[in-house]
Design a protein around this motif. Sequence first.
Motif, PDB file in Angstrom:
ATOM      1  N   LYS A 117       1.523  -7.624   2.635  1.00 21.05           N
ATOM      2  CA  LYS A 117       0.542  -7.529   3.725  1.00 21.05           C
ATOM      3  C   LYS A 117       0.146  -6.080   4.032  1.00 21.05           C
ATOM      4  O   LYS A 117      -1.029  -5.769   4.135  1.00 21.05           O
ATOM      5  CB  LYS A 117       1.105  -8.162   5.010  1.00 21.05           C
ATOM      6  N   GLN A 118       1.114  -5.194   4.188  1.00 18.76           N
ATOM      7  CA  GLN A 118       0.824  -3.819   4.610  1.00 18.76           C
ATOM      8  C   GLN A 118       0.253  -2.942   3.502  1.00 18.76           C
ATOM      9  O   GLN A 118      -0.326  -1.898   3.791  1.00 18.76           O
ATOM     10  CB  GLN A 118       2.071  -3.146   5.188  1.00 18.76           C
ATOM     11  N   PHE A 119       0.417  -3.330   2.256  1.00 19.70           N
ATOM     12  CA  PHE A 119      -0.099  -2.515   1.164  1.00 19.70           C
ATOM     13  C   PHE A 119      -1.311  -3.149   0.486  1.00 19.70           C
ATOM     14  O   PHE A 119      -1.698  -2.756  -0.603  1.00 19.70           O
ATOM     15  CB  PHE A 119       1.016  -2.182   0.166  1.00 19.70           C
ATOM     16  N   SER A 120      -1.922  -4.091   1.176  1.00 17.60           N
ATOM     17  CA  SER A 120      -3.199  -4.619   0.692  1.00 17.60           C
ATOM     18  C   SER A 120      -4.239  -3.509   0.868  1.00 17.60           C
ATOM     19  O   SER A 120      -4.011  -2.532   1.582  1.00 17.60           O
ATOM     20  CB  SER A 120      -3.591  -5.855   1.502  1.00 17.60           C
ATOM     21  N   TRP A 121      -5.375  -3.661   0.250  1.00 18.77           N
ATOM     22  CA  TRP A 121      -6.419  -2.627   0.316  1.00 18.77           C
ATOM     23  C   TRP A 121      -6.783  -2.283   1.757  1.00 18.77           C
ATOM     24  O   TRP A 121      -6.998  -1.134   2.106  1.00 18.77           O
ATOM     25  CB  TRP A 121      -7.681  -3.085  -0.419  1.00 18.77           C
ATOM     26  N   LEU A 122      -6.843  -3.296   2.604  1.00 20.68           N
ATOM     27  CA  LEU A 122      -7.302  -3.079   3.972  1.00 20.68           C
ATOM     28  C   LEU A 122      -6.263  -2.391   4.851  1.00 20.68           C
ATOM     29  O   LEU A 122      -6.620  -1.666   5.770  1.00 20.68           O
ATOM     30  CB  LEU A 122      -7.694  -4.416   4.616  1.00 20.68           C
ATOM     31  N   LYS A 123      -4.997  -2.599   4.589  1.00 17.63           N
ATOM     32  CA  LYS A 123      -3.965  -2.099   5.485  1.00 17.63           C
ATOM     33  C   LYS A 123      -3.288  -0.821   5.011  1.00 17.63           C
ATOM     34  O   LYS A 123      -2.752  -0.073   5.814  1.00 17.63           O
ATOM     35  CB  LYS A 123      -2.864  -3.163   5.673  1.00 17.63           C
ATOM     36  N   SER A 124      -3.283  -0.553   3.725  1.00 19.01           N
ATOM     37  CA  SER A 124      -2.457   0.543   3.206  1.00 19.01           C
ATOM     38  C   SER A 124      -2.838   1.907   3.785  1.00 19.01           C
ATOM     39  O   SER A 124      -1.977   2.742   4.022  1.00 19.01           O
ATOM     40  CB  SER A 124      -2.463   0.585   1.686  1.00 19.01           C
TER      41      SER A 124
ATOM     42  N   ASN B  47      20.281  -2.782  -4.254  1.00 20.44           N
ATOM     43  CA  ASN B  47      19.548  -1.937  -5.188  1.00 20.44           C
ATOM     44  C   ASN B  47      18.059  -2.241  -5.063  1.00 20.44           C
ATOM     45  O   ASN B  47      17.646  -3.397  -5.027  1.00 20.44           O
ATOM     46  CB  ASN B  47      20.031  -2.201  -6.617  1.00 20.44           C
ATOM     47  N   TYR B  48      17.262  -1.198  -5.003  1.00 20.65           N
ATOM     48  CA  TYR B  48      15.823  -1.377  -4.773  1.00 20.65           C
ATOM     49  C   TYR B  48      15.165  -2.274  -5.807  1.00 20.65           C
ATOM     50  O   TYR B  48      14.187  -2.974  -5.520  1.00 20.65           O
ATOM     51  CB  TYR B  48      15.111  -0.023  -4.699  1.00 20.65           C
ATOM     52  N   GLN B  49      15.677  -2.309  -7.037  1.00 15.24           N
ATOM     53  CA  GLN B  49      15.057  -3.098  -8.097  1.00 15.24           C
ATOM     54  C   GLN B  49      15.107  -4.598  -7.791  1.00 15.24           C
ATOM     55  O   GLN B  49      14.285  -5.360  -8.277  1.00 15.24           O
ATOM     56  CB  GLN B  49      15.725  -2.802  -9.433  1.00 15.24           C
ATOM     57  N   ASP B  50      16.069  -4.995  -6.946  1.00 14.49           N
ATOM     58  CA  ASP B  50      16.206  -6.407  -6.585  1.00 14.49           C
ATOM     59  C   ASP B  50      15.108  -6.886  -5.639  1.00 14.49           C
ATOM     60  O   ASP B  50      14.973  -8.074  -5.405  1.00 14.49           O
ATOM     61  CB  ASP B  50      17.567  -6.660  -5.922  1.00 14.49           C
ATOM     62  N   TYR B  51      14.320  -5.987  -5.094  1.00 13.05           N
ATOM     63  CA  TYR B  51      13.343  -6.326  -4.066  1.00 13.05           C
ATOM     64  C   TYR B  51      11.936  -6.594  -4.584  1.00 13.05           C
ATOM     65  O   TYR B  51      11.108  -7.099  -3.843  1.00 13.05           O
ATOM     66  CB  TYR B  51      13.264  -5.193  -3.025  1.00 13.05           C
ATOM     67  N   TYR B  52      11.658  -6.219  -5.817  1.00  7.38           N
ATOM     68  CA  TYR B  52      10.269  -6.184  -6.265  1.00  7.38           C
ATOM     69  C   TYR B  52       9.885  -7.272  -7.246  1.00  7.38           C
ATOM     70  O   TYR B  52      10.564  -7.497  -8.235  1.00  7.38           O
ATOM     71  CB  TYR B  52       9.968  -4.834  -6.912  1.00  7.38           C
ATOM     72  N   SER B  53       8.728  -7.876  -6.990  1.00  3.71           N
ATOM     73  CA  SER B  53       8.057  -8.720  -7.973  1.00  3.71           C
ATOM     74  C   SER B  53       7.012  -7.845  -8.665  1.00  3.71           C
ATOM     75  O   SER B  53       6.744  -6.719  -8.221  1.00  3.71           O
ATOM     76  CB  SER B  53       7.362  -9.889  -7.272  1.00  3.71           C
ATOM     77  N   THR B  54       6.396  -8.354  -9.701  1.00  6.30           N
ATOM     78  CA  THR B  54       5.355  -7.598 -10.410  1.00  6.30           C
ATOM     79  C   THR B  54       4.184  -7.275  -9.486  1.00  6.30           C
ATOM     80  O   THR B  54       3.677  -6.150  -9.477  1.00  6.30           O
ATOM     81  CB  THR B  54       4.858  -8.390 -11.637  1.00  6.30           C
ATOM     82  N   SER B  55       3.762  -8.234  -8.684  1.00 10.98           N
ATOM     83  CA  SER B  55       2.619  -7.980  -7.797  1.00 10.98           C
ATOM     84  C   SER B  55       2.962  -6.950  -6.725  1.00 10.98           C
ATOM     85  O   SER B  55       2.113  -6.128  -6.353  1.00 10.98           O
ATOM     86  CB  SER B  55       2.124  -9.282  -7.154  1.00 10.98           C
ATOM     87  N   MET B  56       4.195  -6.960  -6.236  1.00 10.87           N
ATOM     88  CA  MET B  56       4.613  -5.962  -5.255  1.00 10.87           C
ATOM     89  C   MET B  56       4.626  -4.573  -5.883  1.00 10.87           C
ATOM     90  O   MET B  56       4.176  -3.603  -5.271  1.00 10.87           O
ATOM     91  CB  MET B  56       6.001  -6.305  -4.711  1.00 10.87           C
ATOM     92  N   LYS B  57       5.135  -4.486  -7.098  1.00 10.83           N
ATOM     93  CA  LYS B  57       5.176  -3.191  -7.787  1.00 10.83           C
ATOM     94  C   LYS B  57       3.771  -2.617  -7.939  1.00 10.83           C
ATOM     95  O   LYS B  57       3.563  -1.418  -7.756  1.00 10.83           O
ATOM     96  CB  LYS B  57       5.830  -3.322  -9.168  1.00 10.83           C
ATOM     97  N   LYS B  58       2.816  -3.455  -8.263  1.00 11.66           N
ATOM     98  CA  LYS B  58       1.439  -2.980  -8.444  1.00 11.66           C
ATOM     99  C   LYS B  58       0.883  -2.400  -7.152  1.00 11.66           C
ATOM    100  O   LYS B  58       0.204  -1.367  -7.168  1.00 11.66           O
ATOM    101  CB  LYS B  58       0.551  -4.111  -8.966  1.00 11.66           C
ATOM    102  N   LEU B  59       1.152  -3.040  -6.034  1.00 11.50           N
ATOM    103  CA  LEU B  59       0.681  -2.528  -4.751  1.00 11.50           C
ATOM    104  C   LEU B  59       1.322  -1.180  -4.427  1.00 11.50           C
ATOM    105  O   LEU B  59       0.659  -0.255  -3.959  1.00 11.50           O
ATOM    106  CB  LEU B  59       0.984  -3.531  -3.633  1.00 11.50           C
ATOM    107  N   VAL B  60       2.605  -1.068  -4.701  1.00 16.01           N
ATOM    108  CA  VAL B  60       3.333   0.178  -4.425  1.00 16.01           C
ATOM    109  C   VAL B  60       2.877   1.278  -5.384  1.00 16.01           C
ATOM    110  O   VAL B  60       2.709   2.425  -4.988  1.00 16.01           O
ATOM    111  CB  VAL B  60       4.855  -0.058  -4.474  1.00 16.01           C
ATOM    112  N   GLN B  61       2.658   0.921  -6.637  1.00 16.71           N
ATOM    113  CA  GLN B  61       2.157   1.905  -7.608  1.00 16.71           C
ATOM    114  C   GLN B  61       0.818   2.480  -7.166  1.00 16.71           C
ATOM    115  O   GLN B  61       0.587   3.683  -7.270  1.00 16.71           O
ATOM    116  CB  GLN B  61       1.997   1.255  -8.986  1.00 16.71           C
TER     117      GLN B  61
END
Length: 192
Positions: free
Chosen positions: A96-103, A164-178
């Motif tokens: 939600k917070q890293f969508s285009w509108l909110k980030s 461990n941070y790696q346990d928190y991410y899906s592929t779509s989440m990683k893309k938003l964070v990237q």
Amino acid sequence: MHVPRTAGGSIVNELMKTNWVILGHDVTSPHYMHLSKFRKIHPLKEAYFIGAVRNPYDRLVSAYHFLKAGGDNEMDKKDAEKFINQFDSFETFVLKQFSWLKSRSTLKQIHLKPQYYWITKSNKLLIDQLFKFEQLDKLFDFVVAHSEIKHEMISHVHASKHSNYQDYYSTSMKKLVQRAYYLDFKLFNYKV
């Protein structure tokens, strides 16, 4: 230079007892000055500057848990209400917070602001030596070698509790964070 969520708090408490100058990250403070300005006008502008960065994926997990737990002051608590507490999980927060509108607004929060903001200008590093959170011993060794501080005086403070941070991410989440932390990944040589 103390970049938020990069273990700065672990050494700042001891460094404050020395003649070191610590540049903080509280942009609301009347004493706050960005490193680029400090390096131009301050009498210590020629000093040797150090700082630390952290893998953006890991740092975001840490910032989320730190704020979710209330942070360390009233501003952190208000920011937790504004950016974090409305979400039931880290996954929902990122989606939600890293969508285009909110980030754009999310990345203004001190602990969520990209690391490059604190230590670069025009993508050029403003510090003399950069340490990585993933190799904290090198930072601690440097501090011990250049101050009266001993290793045993450095304690890990403000550590957020999480897996461990790696346990928190899906592929779509990683893309938003990237996308949100693109320059942190690029400038500090972290894998996306």
